[in-house]
Write a protein that holds these residues in place. Structure first.
Motif, short mmCIF file in Angstrom:
data_model
loop_
_atom_site.label_atom_id
_atom_site.label_comp_id
_atom_site.label_asym_id
_atom_site.label_seq_id
_atom_site.Cartn_x
_atom_site.Cartn_y
_atom_site.Cartn_z
N GLU A 28 0.67 -1.48 -0.08
CA GLU A 28 0.06 0.28 -0.09
C GLU A 28 0.77 1.31 0.17
O GLU A 28 0.34 2.32 -0.30
CB GLU A 28 -0.61 0.43 1.13
N ILE A 29 1.92 1.10 1.02
CA ILE A 29 2.39 2.45 0.82
C ILE A 29 3.19 2.41 -0.49
O ILE A 29 3.37 3.98 -1.09
CB ILE A 29 3.65 2.05 2.05
N ILE A 30 4.15 1.54 -1.48
CA ILE A 30 5.01 1.47 -2.23
C ILE A 30 3.56 2.23 -3.53
O ILE A 30 4.42 2.73 -4.22
CB ILE A 30 5.32 0.63 -2.86
N ARG A 31 2.58 1.50 -3.71
CA ARG A 31 1.34 2.48 -4.51
C ARG A 31 1.21 3.79 -3.85
O ARG A 31 1.36 4.23 -4.68
CB ARG A 31 -0.05 1.49 -4.06
N LEU A 32 1.24 4.49 -2.90
CA LEU A 32 0.98 5.76 -2.74
C LEU A 32 2.54 6.13 -3.27
O LEU A 32 1.75 7.59 -3.67
CB LEU A 32 0.76 5.82 -1.59
N ILE A 33 3.51 5.37 -3.33
CA ILE A 33 4.43 6.19 -3.40
C ILE A 33 5.27 6.58 -5.23
O ILE A 33 4.93 7.79 -5.93
CB ILE A 33 6.10 6.23 -3.35
N GLU A 34 3.70 5.61 -5.87
CA GLU A 34 3.79 5.29 -7.33
C GLU A 34 2.91 6.64 -7.51
O GLU A 34 2.95 7.36 -8.87
CB GLU A 34 3.52 4.22 -8.33
N LYS A 35 1.90 6.83 -6.98
CA LYS A 35 0.50 7.32 -7.22
C LYS A 35 0.87 8.87 -7.02
O LYS A 35 1.22 9.86 -8.20
CB LYS A 35 -0.71 7.26 -6.23
N HIS A 36 2.03 9.66 -6.09
CA HIS A 36 2.47 10.43 -6.06
C HIS A 36 3.60 10.66 -6.35
O HIS A 36 4.02 12.28 -6.16
CB HIS A 36 2.33 11.27 -4.41
#
Length: 354
Positions: free
Chosen positions: A344-352
């Motif tokens: 989930e944290i990686i997803r947020l890093i990718e998204k932003h």
């Protein structure tokens, strides 16, 4: 190639969650660099991972009166300027902050440089560094559901805490071999936090002979806390600190006594290890471990003894109760909705990322 700057320091708890993200970020092609202090615990850990390390100035953030409170803000300002220079040089797509006093100038510098920041707060209530840094963050990842209300605006995202991949690959038989346990008695693991706990150490050692009748004991007692008189004692293995061997030792444990730092209790939850938590008291902390332990106790994942209540008799009784009911705790942890936060944290890093 995308670039990410990571930051966080002051204790191992502000560094190890960063390391949990590193393998996947590397697989995704991220170039990783780190900002920390010259003498912080983070430097040795990060340089050991062959990650480029940048040094900045940073003052310690205190909730109490100290004459250094008048001079340390100037160190923070200096750190902001140094971090801005690093941002211009590295040109990261995003910054990930794990908190600790070194993170404040880095987060502010990223904001001033128009670089998005994802921060992570392990405890139920944010530490002082994350409180100061939150207004400059894009999103703040939280570990407990109760934490969302403590982050202003709509920045909070419930991710759980990131767990190191290697921790999930431990071998119990290898852990017993490392500790030189020759019989099949259940294994009791004692973890006093990265600096150890003299109070827990002394209480455990006070009833060690009684404990050893039933258990093999692995005692991670902290720097300078080894008891040489107990070296070589059958069924008892003590370490100041454990690194590479930790996954195997944790895998071998049947039950655990631990402080209640968020990182370690989520590791115990992920590994489904029945545990007895002894949180740091408010005399020596801001009370975050007390809240962490209360949340886990309420969810049925942990037993809890408050430090003020700890004595040899209570510890012996609670250990027996924990082992007797270990299957119930394992069942509760197995059904927990709280998961490893890496994805989930990686997803947020990718998204932003820019």
């Amino acid at each position: 190639m995308k670039k990410i700057i990571m930051t966080g320091g002051g204790s191992a708890g502000h560094v190890t969650p960063n390391l949990a993200l590193v393998p996947k970020l590397r697989k995704m092609g991220y170039e990783i660099e780190y900002i920390g202090t010259r003498d912080g615990i983070e430097r040795k850990i990060i340089e050991g991972e062959k990650i480029r390390y940048h040094i900045i100035s940073s003052g310690k953030l205190r909730r109490y009166f100290d004459i250094k409170n008048f001079t340390d803000p100037f160190k923070v300002v200096k750190g902001i300027l140094q971090a801005i220079f690093i941002m211009k040089k590295v040109k990261p797509n995003i910054v990930f902050s794990k908190g600790g006093f070194v993170s404040v100038p880095v987060v502010i510098a990223a904001h001033l440089s128009k670089i998005p920041v994802i921060a992570h707060e392990s405890d139920i209530t944010p530490g002082l560094a994350n409180k100061l840094a939150a207004p400059y963050c894009t999103k703040v990842c939280v570990t407990f559901p109760e934490s969302i209300k403590n982050i202003k605006g709509d920045k909070a995202v419930l991710t759980g805490t990131p767990i190191r991949e290697e921790l999930l690959k431990g071998d119990a038989a290898q852990g017993r071999e490392i500790c030189q346990f020759i019989d099949k008695k259940p294994v009791l693991l004692i973890i006093g936090g990265s600096l150890g706990s003299k109070y827990i150490n002394d209480t455990v050692r006070g009833i060690l002979d009684k404990i050893l009748v039933r258990y093999n004991v692995v005692h991670i007692c902290g720097k300078d806390n080894l008891d040489e008189k107990l070296s070589g004692k059958s069924g008892y293995k003590q370490f100041e600190y454990v690194s590479e061997e930790l996954p195997h030792i944790m895998s071998s444990a049947d039950i655990v006594i631990s402080r209640a730092g968020a990182n370690v209790i989520f590791e115990l939850l992920t590994l489904k290890k029945p545990n007895l938590l002894i949180p740091l008291s408010k005399k020596s902390s801001r009370g975050d471990q007390i809240l962490n332990a209360a949340s886990f106790e309420k969810s049925g994942y942990s037993m809890v003894i408050q430090e003020e209540e700890l004595n040899e008799e209570i510890l012996a009784d609670k250990l027996e109760e924990l082992y007797r009911n270990k299957d119930r705790y394992i069942s509760k942890m197995s059904s927990s909705p709280l998961k490893n936060g890496v994805d989930e944290i990686i997803r947020l890093i990718e998204k932003h990322s820019l």
